[in-house]
Motif scaffolding. Structure first.
Motif, PDB file in Angstrom:
ATOM      1  N   LEU A  31      34.197  48.348  33.857  1.00 28.83           N
ATOM      2  CA  LEU A  31      35.313  48.027  34.725  1.00 28.83           C
ATOM      3  C   LEU A  31      34.960  47.120  36.012  1.00 28.83           C
ATOM      4  O   LEU A  31      35.658  46.169  36.236  1.00 28.83           O
ATOM      5  CB  LEU A  31      36.041  49.406  35.176  1.00 28.83           C
ATOM      6  N   ILE A  32      33.854  47.310  36.330  1.00 27.31           N
ATOM      7  CA  ILE A  32      33.264  46.741  37.507  1.00 27.31           C
ATOM      8  C   ILE A  32      33.020  45.231  37.136  1.00 27.31           C
ATOM      9  O   ILE A  32      33.477  44.392  37.880  1.00 27.31           O
ATOM     10  CB  ILE A  32      32.081  47.375  38.337  1.00 27.31           C
ATOM     11  N   LEU A  33      32.421  45.235  36.022  1.00 22.08           N
ATOM     12  CA  LEU A  33      32.143  43.777  35.593  1.00 22.08           C
ATOM     13  C   LEU A  33      33.287  42.955  34.966  1.00 22.08           C
ATOM     14  O   LEU A  33      33.249  41.991  34.950  1.00 22.08           O
ATOM     15  CB  LEU A  33      30.967  44.190  34.530  1.00 22.08           C
ATOM     16  N   TYR A  34      33.967  43.510  34.003  1.00 21.51           N
ATOM     17  CA  TYR A  34      35.012  42.985  33.370  1.00 21.51           C
ATOM     18  C   TYR A  34      36.630  43.006  33.639  1.00 21.51           C
ATOM     19  O   TYR A  34      37.123  42.423  33.049  1.00 21.51           O
ATOM     20  CB  TYR A  34      34.786  43.297  31.847  1.00 21.51           C
ATOM     21  N   ALA A  35      36.819  43.839  34.587  1.00 22.92           N
ATOM     22  CA  ALA A  35      38.351  44.155  34.814  1.00 22.92           C
ATOM     23  C   ALA A  35      38.617  43.069  35.677  1.00 22.92           C
ATOM     24  O   ALA A  35      38.063  42.716  36.751  1.00 22.92           O
ATOM     25  CB  ALA A  35      38.408  45.541  35.260  1.00 22.92           C
ATOM     26  N   PRO A  36      39.842  42.617  35.604  1.00 27.95           N
ATOM     27  CA  PRO A  36      40.076  41.535  36.771  1.00 27.95           C
ATOM     28  C   PRO A  36      40.209  42.086  38.174  1.00 27.95           C
ATOM     29  O   PRO A  36      40.654  43.087  37.972  1.00 27.95           O
ATOM     30  CB  PRO A  36      41.551  40.998  36.048  1.00 27.95           C
ATOM     31  N   PRO A  37      40.237  41.466  39.000  1.00 29.51           N
ATOM     32  CA  PRO A  37      40.287  41.973  40.647  1.00 29.51           C
ATOM     33  C   PRO A  37      41.860  42.496  40.586  1.00 29.51           C
ATOM     34  O   PRO A  37      42.546  41.646  40.121  1.00 29.51           O
ATOM     35  CB  PRO A  37      39.995  40.719  41.443  1.00 29.51           C
ATOM     36  N   ALA A  38      42.100  43.498  41.357  1.00 25.87           N
ATOM     37  CA  ALA A  38      43.675  44.089  41.571  1.00 25.87           C
ATOM     38  C   ALA A  38      44.201  43.172  42.531  1.00 25.87           C
ATOM     39  O   ALA A  38      43.494  42.596  43.437  1.00 25.87           O
ATOM     40  CB  ALA A  38      43.224  45.408  42.147  1.00 25.87           C
ATOM     41  N   ALA A  39      45.634  43.090  42.435  1.00 25.00           N
ATOM     42  CA  ALA A  39      46.139  42.192  43.303  1.00 25.00           C
ATOM     43  C   ALA A  39      46.313  42.810  44.434  1.00 25.00           C
ATOM     44  O   ALA A  39      46.457  44.215  44.526  1.00 25.00           O
ATOM     45  CB  ALA A  39      47.522  41.954  42.874  1.00 25.00           C
ATOM     46  N   VAL A  40      46.331  42.375  45.671  1.00 27.43           N
ATOM     47  CA  VAL A  40      46.520  42.677  46.988  1.00 27.43           C
ATOM     48  C   VAL A  40      47.548  43.617  47.284  1.00 27.43           C
ATOM     49  O   VAL A  40      47.584  44.615  47.789  1.00 27.43           O
ATOM     50  CB  VAL A  40      46.499  41.527  48.011  1.00 27.43           C
ATOM     51  N   ASN A  41      48.597  43.458  46.754  1.00 34.57           N
ATOM     52  CA  ASN A  41      49.925  44.227  46.976  1.00 34.57           C
ATOM     53  C   ASN A  41      50.004  45.468  46.193  1.00 34.57           C
ATOM     54  O   ASN A  41      50.470  46.488  46.566  1.00 34.57           O
ATOM     55  CB  ASN A  41      51.293  43.415  46.703  1.00 34.57           C
TER      56      ASN A  41
END
Length: 142
Positions: free
Chosen positions: A70-80
């Protein structure tokens, strides 16, 4: 690509071989027969309750493989989205990198397998974080 494609059965089998635990002890601890254990070795995924039992038996956190993925391949979470956190389940920050993740990334950069910019783009690691890791690597190796 250790964390990209996870075949949990292979990881478990490798750890069992390293630990030299007898099949009898495994079967007794898991409450399964030898055939069931063999099917787990061949399985790409297994039930989390069984994975927890394996983690206890082999004294190894197999869930960390998935966290690392998850750290390496999940897209960054949206700010909201961060403001919509549930108070009923624990919240884990994505930007906490384990030592294994750092070593994995550093090995790829230092071996020339990936450039710094490729690492930043592929894994969404902040440029300043990667540079800090490289500086620490230089001071410990130099």
């Amino acid at each position: 690509m250790l964390y990209k494609e996870i075949h949990i059965g292979n990881f478990i089998k490798e750890k069992v071989d390293e630990s030299e635990i007898t099949i009898e002890r495994i079967c007794k601890f898991l409450g399964k027969d030898e055939e069931s254990v063999q099917r787990m070795y061949d399985s790409k995924s297994i039930d989390v309750e069984i994975l927890l039992r394996w983690s206890k038996l082999l004294e190894y956190d197999f869930f960390r493989l998935y966290s690392s993925h998850l750290i390496l391949y999940a897209p960054p979470a949206a700010v909201n989205k961060s403001s919509q956190r549930s108070e009923k389940i624990p919240y884990f920050r994505k930007n906490i990198y384990t030592q294994e993740i750092k070593e994995f990334i550093m090995k790829r950069v230092l071996s020339g397998e990936m450039t710094q910019s490729e690492v930043i783009k592929e894994y969404s690691i902040p440029k300043s974080t990667l540079h800090r890791w490289l500086q620490k690597s230089d001071t410990t190796n130099g």
